[in-house]
Design a protein around this motif. Structure first.
Motif, PDB file in Angstrom:
ATOM      1  N   GLY A 183     130.079  35.858  17.296  1.00 25.78           N
ATOM      2  CA  GLY A 183     128.992  36.572  17.653  1.00 25.78           C
ATOM      3  C   GLY A 183     127.783  35.234  17.876  1.00 25.78           C
ATOM      4  N   THR A 184     127.813  34.238  17.384  1.00 20.33           N
ATOM      5  CA  THR A 184     126.959  33.088  17.097  1.00 20.33           C
ATOM      6  C   THR A 184     127.449  32.122  18.199  1.00 20.33           C
ATOM      7  N   GLY A 185     128.933  32.177  18.633  1.00 20.11           N
ATOM      8  CA  GLY A 185     129.206  31.126  19.362  1.00 20.11           C
ATOM      9  C   GLY A 185     129.337  31.566  20.944  1.00 20.11           C
ATOM     10  N   TYR A 186     130.061  30.689  21.657  1.00 22.85           N
ATOM     11  CA  TYR A 186     130.005  31.036  23.143  1.00 22.85           C
ATOM     12  C   TYR A 186     131.194  31.496  23.681  1.00 22.85           C
ATOM     13  N   SER A 187     131.904  32.163  23.083  1.00 23.61           N
ATOM     14  CA  SER A 187     133.206  32.716  23.482  1.00 23.61           C
ATOM     15  C   SER A 187     133.008  33.772  24.651  1.00 23.61           C
ATOM     16  N   SER A 188     133.925  33.532  25.666  1.00 31.65           N
ATOM     17  CA  SER A 188     133.809  34.294  26.866  1.00 31.65           C
ATOM     18  C   SER A 188     134.823  35.729  26.364  1.00 31.65           C
ATOM     19  N   LEU A 189     134.708  36.723  26.840  1.00 38.05           N
ATOM     20  CA  LEU A 189     135.537  37.805  26.351  1.00 38.05           C
ATOM     21  C   LEU A 189     136.907  37.729  26.992  1.00 38.05           C
ATOM     22  N   SER A 190     136.815  37.098  28.090  1.00 35.60           N
ATOM     23  CA  SER A 190     138.176  36.995  28.775  1.00 35.60           C
ATOM     24  C   SER A 190     139.103  36.077  27.840  1.00 35.60           C
ATOM     25  N   TYR A 191     138.697  34.988  27.215  1.00 31.31           N
ATOM     26  CA  TYR A 191     139.569  34.186  26.495  1.00 31.31           C
ATOM     27  C   TYR A 191     139.783  34.579  25.175  1.00 31.31           C
ATOM     28  N   LEU A 192     139.048  35.687  24.722  1.00 26.36           N
ATOM     29  CA  LEU A 192     139.119  36.167  23.239  1.00 26.36           C
ATOM     30  C   LEU A 192     140.471  36.961  23.495  1.00 26.36           C
ATOM     31  N   LYS A 193     140.749  37.735  24.466  1.00 29.17           N
ATOM     32  CA  LYS A 193     141.783  38.465  24.764  1.00 29.17           C
ATOM     33  C   LYS A 193     143.166  37.563  24.760  1.00 29.17           C
ATOM     34  N   SER A 194     143.027  36.152  24.994  1.00 26.03           N
ATOM     35  CA  SER A 194     144.426  35.459  24.957  1.00 26.03           C
ATOM     36  C   SER A 194     144.561  34.611  23.811  1.00 26.03           C
ATOM     37  N   LEU A 195     143.567  34.589  22.734  1.00 29.05           N
ATOM     38  CA  LEU A 195     143.631  34.213  21.427  1.00 29.05           C
ATOM     39  C   LEU A 195     144.599  35.117  20.532  1.00 29.05           C
ATOM     40  N   PRO A 196     145.567  34.254  19.983  1.00 24.22           N
ATOM     41  CA  PRO A 196     146.499  35.335  19.119  1.00 24.22           C
ATOM     42  C   PRO A 196     145.555  35.381  17.751  1.00 24.22           C
ATOM     43  N   LEU A 197     144.668  36.014  17.701  1.00 23.24           N
ATOM     44  CA  LEU A 197     143.950  36.085  16.296  1.00 23.24           C
ATOM     45  C   LEU A 197     144.198  37.456  15.621  1.00 23.24           C
ATOM     46  N   ASP A 198     144.034  37.427  14.481  1.00 24.01           N
ATOM     47  CA  ASP A 198     144.197  38.820  13.576  1.00 24.01           C
ATOM     48  C   ASP A 198     142.710  39.565  13.341  1.00 24.01           C
ATOM     49  N   GLN A 199     141.793  38.973  13.414  1.00 22.70           N
ATOM     50  CA  GLN A 199     140.616  39.517  12.877  1.00 22.70           C
ATOM     51  C   GLN A 199     139.127  38.845  13.573  1.00 22.70           C
ATOM     52  N   LEU A 200     138.291  39.691  13.558  1.00 16.71           N
ATOM     53  CA  LEU A 200     136.828  39.062  13.957  1.00 16.71           C
ATOM     54  C   LEU A 200     136.155  39.347  12.613  1.00 16.71           C
TER      55      LEU A 200
END
Ligand code: C2E
Ligand code: MG
Ligand code: MG
Ligand code: MG
Length: 282
Positions: A183-200
C-alpha cells in the motif's frame, strides 16, 4: 536574521556536510567490520493467526555495535543498500534464518513455524539470487516450505518479466512470497494479479490509526478484500492493540504481527515465548 540566513547558505567546504560524510564513512567501515566480526544478529517477531496461535516469525536484523550497543536496521540498512554491503548482509541473514529454522524443526513447540526473511531490491535483482537461496537451503538443510521471503513493491516494478520468472523459480523450490509494506509503493493492480505471490502484508502505517482515521480503515479493509479476490493470504503488521486486532479480524484479516503479541525477540526469548503460549493452549 540576516546572520542566520547567511550561515545557512551553501559553502564550498561545509563543515556540517563534511561531518555527515565522515560519519557515513565511519558507519560503513564499522558495518563492514561488524559483518566480519559476526556482530550481526537476528531477532524474531511472532506472527499469529486469528485464533491466536503462533504461525511463524519475521527475522529482523540487529547489529551489536561494540560501542553503541544494539543498532536497528533503520540506521544501517539504507546505507548498506547504497554501498552494496546489503548483499553479504542479506546473504548472512538468510543463512542465519535458515539455520534457526533447522533448530526450530528439532523441537515440537517450534517445528511448524514459518520463517519470514526480508529481501532487499539489490539482493533480489542479483543474477545469482535464486542460486544463493538454493545453496543456503542445501547447506543448512532448512525446509523451503517453511521459508517465506518478504519482497517490496518497488523492487518488483522494474523488469516485470524477469521478476515474475525469478518469483516462479522461488515458488517452484517451495518458498512462500509475501509483499511487505503493501500500500506504500506504486504497484498497479493490473500487475499485482500477474505476480505469483502468496501473501500481502498491510503496511503498519495503515494499521496505526485504523480505528481513528476512516481513510486508513478503508485502505486496510480494501487490502483485505483485494487479497481474498486474488486468492492470497493477508497479514497486518504493526498491530499494537486488541481493538485493532478485533477490528481487522471482523473485516477478514487472518494473520497478525505487532507489539500486541510481542516485540522482536532474541532466539532464546523467542523459544521461551512460544513455549509459554503452547503450554497455555493445552
Ligand atoms: P519491515 O520488514 O516492515 O519490518 C517490520 C518493522 O516494524 C520492524 O522494525 C519491527 O520491529 C517493527 N514493528 C513490529 N511490530 C510493530 C508494532 O506493533 N509497532 C511498531 N511501531 N513497529 C513494529 P525493524 O526491526 O526496526 O526493521 C525495520 C526494517 O528494516 C524492516 O521493515 C525491513 O524493511 C528492514 N530489515 C530488517 N531486517 C532486514 C533484513 O534482514 N534484510 C533486509 N533487506 N531488510 C531488513
Ligand atoms: Mg518485513
Ligand atoms: Mg513491513
Ligand atoms: Mg517497513
Amino acid at each position: 536574521r540576516a546572520k542566520a540566513a547567511g550561515r545557512n547558505t551553501m559553502r564550498f567546504f561545509d563543515p556540517e556536510m563534511q561531518a555527515v560524510a565522515t560519519a557515513r564513512a565511519r558507519l560503513e567501515a564499522d558495518l563492514r567490520q561488524g559483518l566480519q566480526d559476526k556482530d550481526l544478529l537476528l531477532h524474531f517477531q511472532p506472527q499469529v493467526n486469528s485464533a491466536g496461535r503462533i504461525i511463524g516469525a519475521e527475522a529482523l536484523m540487529r547489529w551489536q555495535h561494540p560501542e553503541r550497543g544494539i543498532v536497528f536496521p533503520a540506521e544501517f540498512v539504507p546505507l548498506a543498500e547504497e554501498t552494496g554491503l546489503i548483499l553479504p548482509l542479506g546473504r548472512w541473514a538468510l543463512q542465519a534464518a535458515c539455520a534457526q529454522l533447522v533448530a526450530w524443526a528439532r523441537h515440537p513447540d517450534t517445528a511448524r513455524l514459518v520463517m519470514a526473511v526480508n529481501v532487499s531490491a539489490r539482493q533480489f535483482h542479483h543474477p545469482d539470487f535464486v542460486e544463493e537461496v538454493l545453496t543456503v537451503l542445501r547447506y543448512t538443510g532448512a525446509d523451503p516450505k517453511k521459508l517465506k521471503l518478504e519482497l517490496t513493491e518497488g523492487m518488483l516494478v522494474e523488469d516485470m518479466e524477469g521478476t515474475v520468472a525469478k518469483m516462479v523459480e522461488l515458488k517452484e523450490i517451495g518458498i512462500g512470497l509475501s509483499l511487505d509494506d503493501f500500500g506504500t509503493g506504486y504497484s498497479s493492480l493490473s500487475y499485482l494479479k500477474s505476480l505469483p505471490l502468496d501473501q500481502l502484508k498491510i503496511d503498519q502505517s495503515f494499521i496505526r490509526d485504523v480505528l481513528i482515521d476512516p481513510n486508513d480503515a478503508a485502505i486496510a479493509c480494501a487490502i483485505v478484500s483485494l487479497s481474498h479476490i486474488l486468492g492470497l493470504s493477508v497479514m497486518a503488521e504493526g498491530v499494537e492493540t486488541e481493538a485493532q486486532r478485533s477490528f481487522l479480524v471482523s473485516h477478514g484479516c487472518q494473520a497478525f504481527q505487532g507489539y500486541l503479541f510481542s516485540r522482536p525477540l532474541a532466539p532464546e526469548q523467542f523459544r521461551q515465548y512460544v513455549h509459554e503460549r503452547v503450554m497455555a493452549e493445552n
